[in-house]
Design an enzyme around this catalytic site. Structure first.
Site, PDB file in Angstrom:
ATOM      1  N   ASN A  11     114.243  55.483  27.315  1.00  6.82           N
ATOM      2  CA  ASN A  11     114.768  55.797  28.646  1.00  6.82           C
ATOM      3  C   ASN A  11     116.292  55.863  28.505  1.00  6.82           C
ATOM      4  O   ASN A  11     116.960  54.833  28.438  1.00  6.82           O
ATOM      5  CB  ASN A  11     114.350  54.688  29.624  1.00  6.82           C
ATOM      6  CG  ASN A  11     114.806  54.966  31.041  1.00  6.82           C
ATOM      7  OD1 ASN A  11     115.501  55.955  31.299  1.00  6.82           O
ATOM      8  ND2 ASN A  11     114.423  54.085  31.949  1.00  6.82           N
ATOM      9  N   ARG A  95     111.389  59.172  29.153  1.00  3.26           N
ATOM     10  CA  ARG A  95     111.475  59.296  30.599  1.00  3.26           C
ATOM     11  C   ARG A  95     112.492  60.394  30.913  1.00  3.26           C
ATOM     12  O   ARG A  95     113.657  60.296  30.504  1.00  3.26           O
ATOM     13  CB  ARG A  95     111.949  57.979  31.205  1.00  3.26           C
ATOM     14  CG  ARG A  95     112.059  58.068  32.688  1.00  3.26           C
ATOM     15  CD  ARG A  95     112.550  56.784  33.272  1.00  3.26           C
ATOM     16  NE  ARG A  95     112.550  56.898  34.708  1.00  3.26           N
ATOM     17  CZ  ARG A  95     112.756  55.889  35.520  1.00  3.26           C
ATOM     18  NH1 ARG A  95     112.960  54.684  35.029  1.00  3.26           N
ATOM     19  NH2 ARG A  95     112.741  56.076  36.808  1.00  3.26           N
ATOM     20  N   HIS A 183     110.875  58.492  41.011  1.00  2.00           N
ATOM     21  CA  HIS A 183     110.152  57.242  40.733  1.00  2.00           C
ATOM     22  C   HIS A 183     108.656  57.491  40.513  1.00  2.00           C
ATOM     23  O   HIS A 183     107.831  56.602  40.691  1.00  2.00           O
ATOM     24  CB  HIS A 183     110.318  56.206  41.874  1.00  2.00           C
ATOM     25  CG  HIS A 183     111.698  55.640  41.971  1.00  2.00           C
ATOM     26  ND1 HIS A 183     112.321  55.404  43.178  1.00  2.00           N
ATOM     27  CD2 HIS A 183     112.567  55.254  41.013  1.00  2.00           C
ATOM     28  CE1 HIS A 183     113.529  54.912  42.961  1.00  2.00           C
ATOM     29  NE2 HIS A 183     113.698  54.808  41.645  1.00  2.00           N
ATOM     30  N   ARG A 243     123.812  53.922  46.123  1.00  2.00           N
ATOM     31  CA  ARG A 243     123.599  55.274  46.689  1.00  2.00           C
ATOM     32  C   ARG A 243     123.397  55.199  48.199  1.00  2.00           C
ATOM     33  O   ARG A 243     122.772  54.251  48.694  1.00  2.00           O
ATOM     34  CB  ARG A 243     122.374  55.933  46.044  1.00  2.00           C
ATOM     35  CG  ARG A 243     122.595  56.339  44.611  1.00  2.00           C
ATOM     36  CD  ARG A 243     121.325  56.866  43.963  1.00  2.00           C
ATOM     37  NE  ARG A 243     120.899  56.004  42.867  1.00  2.00           N
ATOM     38  CZ  ARG A 243     119.724  56.062  42.259  1.00  2.00           C
ATOM     39  NH1 ARG A 243     118.831  56.958  42.628  1.00  2.00           N
ATOM     40  NH2 ARG A 243     119.419  55.234  41.281  1.00  2.00           N
ATOM     41  N   GLU A 381     106.786  51.320  34.205  1.00  2.00           N
ATOM     42  CA  GLU A 381     106.985  52.745  33.913  1.00  2.00           C
ATOM     43  C   GLU A 381     106.859  53.028  32.419  1.00  2.00           C
ATOM     44  O   GLU A 381     106.358  54.077  32.020  1.00  2.00           O
ATOM     45  CB  GLU A 381     108.367  53.183  34.428  1.00  2.00           C
ATOM     46  CG  GLU A 381     108.440  53.194  35.940  1.00  2.00           C
ATOM     47  CD  GLU A 381     109.844  52.958  36.479  1.00  2.00           C
ATOM     48  OE1 GLU A 381     110.392  51.858  36.254  1.00  2.00           O
ATOM     49  OE2 GLU A 381     110.389  53.856  37.123  1.00  2.00           O
TER      50      GLU A 381
END
Ligand code: ADP
Length: 398
Positions: A11, A95, A183, A243, A381
């Protein structure tokens, strides 16, 4: 050590590469090492790997020399080969944030696929180039190792067209300006895990709240995504660590016209200086906010909870009702206080919280008889990526 196959999951972000090593165990995979190389492009890069007990098994600090993604990936491959013993690297799973309209399923990463993914960079300029950099390095130095790309957008390809649409003229939509959702690997993992918590969840109307540094909600019907709070980019929807989440688009015009801000400045504002950090002025980290007695820290948490509550209402409408609410990722898995506030706000939907279960680390945190059940489910994940890589290669072998 017995011989077997291993899968490396990568990742890669702008300044770090995180990795996990999985071994095949029977039909599934189990992780046995995790680590990261941080501080890329600074003069203080640092490599560390830990076993599943959290014990440090390898470490390196670079002093005064700049480490690029390419350097880091070469170092990582050396490390992996040194650690695997009789295991061989079956595949590297990556990813990748954006698969665009073209890639809804995991894909074997060839030079040609890489070129197509590079063309999606304008859709995710802050992430896509970093996600792809290690792919290029491995194609160069270890072309015999199969690489598989798994997309954060992929799981949302099942959303109905209306859920993906913006009310913009067709010629803009045709350029790919639509809602994608992110996601997806987390939601896909949760969807695969839910039937183990309760078989009835497999067919249910579920909202999953992925609340980490990045945060979004996803509406699942029978395990498939039907709507989500993130849209064209991962800055949409809920406020996050740094964010802003959804804004009136008119705010952007105001920033441009009245405050004379440039695009990069606005980007910095929306991605790095807003959200929990911007509102609190204290921190982007939920633990710090919960520990702070600064009223602005409280305000940031309240706004987060309020926005989650509003979006739960919106997704429940998209689902035509709600059977279950699931919390996951750093905040969702660990902050009982945040879960409590969100669940109390969802009482109107028929959710009754079991306060003791919520505090105790139980999986089911709704009271017996609650019309809407509530759950805490750890996401994974990396495991999802490793499973995809294994499945794709098994398909390729037959
Ligand atoms: P990322 O999106 O970077 O993977 P994580 O899923 O690890 O992030 O979530 C990070 C967030 O989880 C941070 O805001 C952190 O404060 C929060 N968090 C982790 N543990 C706790 C805890 N025990 N209580 C409250 N918040 C927590």
């Amino acid at each position: 050590m017995t011989t077997g196959n291993a899968i490396v999951v990568v990742n890669a972000g702008s300044s770090s590469i995180k990795f996990s090593l999985f071994r095949e165990e029977g039909a599934d995979l189990s992780v046995f090492l995790k680590g990261q190389i941080e501080g890329l492009y600074t003069d203080g890069a640092h490599f560390a790997a830990r076993d599943t007990g959290g014990e440090l098994v390898a470490e390196k600090r670079w002093g005064g020399e700049t480490v690029t993604h390419d350097d880091a990936m070469r170092r990582l491959l050396d490390f992996v080969h040194g650690r695997l013993g009789d295991y061989r690297v079956d595949a590297v799973g990556h990813r990748i944030v954006h698969g665009g309209a073209e890639f809804s399923e995991p894909v074997r990463l060839t030079t040609e696929a890489l070129a197509r993914l590079e063309r999606l960079t304008p859709l995710a300029p802050l992430h896509q180039p970093h996600n792809l950099a290690p792919v290029r390095t491995l194609l160069d130095i270890a072309p015999h190792i199969p690489q598989v790309g798994c997309f954060d957008t992929g799981f949302h390809a099942s959303q109905p067209p209306l859920a993906q649409a913006f009310a913009l003229p067709a010629e803009i939509t045709e350029r790919g300006v639509r809602r994608y959702g992110f996601h997806g690997l987390s939601y896909e993992y949760i969807a695969s895990a839910l039937p183990h918590y309760d078989p009835s969840l497999a067919q249910a109307r579920v909202i999953v709240a992925h609340l980490g540094n990045g945060a979004s909600l996803c509406a699942l019907r029978a395990g498939r995504s039907v709507a989500s709070t993130m849209g064209f980019t991962a800055v949409d929807g809920l406020p996050m660590g740094t964010r802003s989440g959804a804004l009136d688009p008119g705010v952007i015009l105001y920033l441009l016209d009245e405050l004379k801000m440039g695009p990069r400045e606005i980007e910095r504002l929306l991605y790095k200086q807003s959200g929990l950090l911007g509102v609190s002025g204290v921190s982007s980290d939920m633990r710090s906010l919960e520990a702070s007695d600064n009223p602005r820290a409280r305000l940031a948490i309240d706004l987060f909870v309020y926005r989650i509550g509003r979006e739960i209402g919106s997704l429940a409408a998209a689902l035509g009702g709600l059977d279950a609410l699931v919390f996951t990722a750093g905040i969702g898995e660990h902050s009982a206080s945040l879960r409590r506030s969100v669940c109390l706000g969802a009482a109107w939907l028929g959710l009754v919280l079991d306060e003791a279960a919520n505090e105790s680390g139980a999986s089911r945190i709704s009271a017996p008889g609650s019309r809407v059940s509530a759950w805490v489910a750890p996401t994974d994940e990396e495991l999802m990526i490793a499973r995809h890589a294994k499945r794709l290669l098994a398909g390729a072998d037959t």
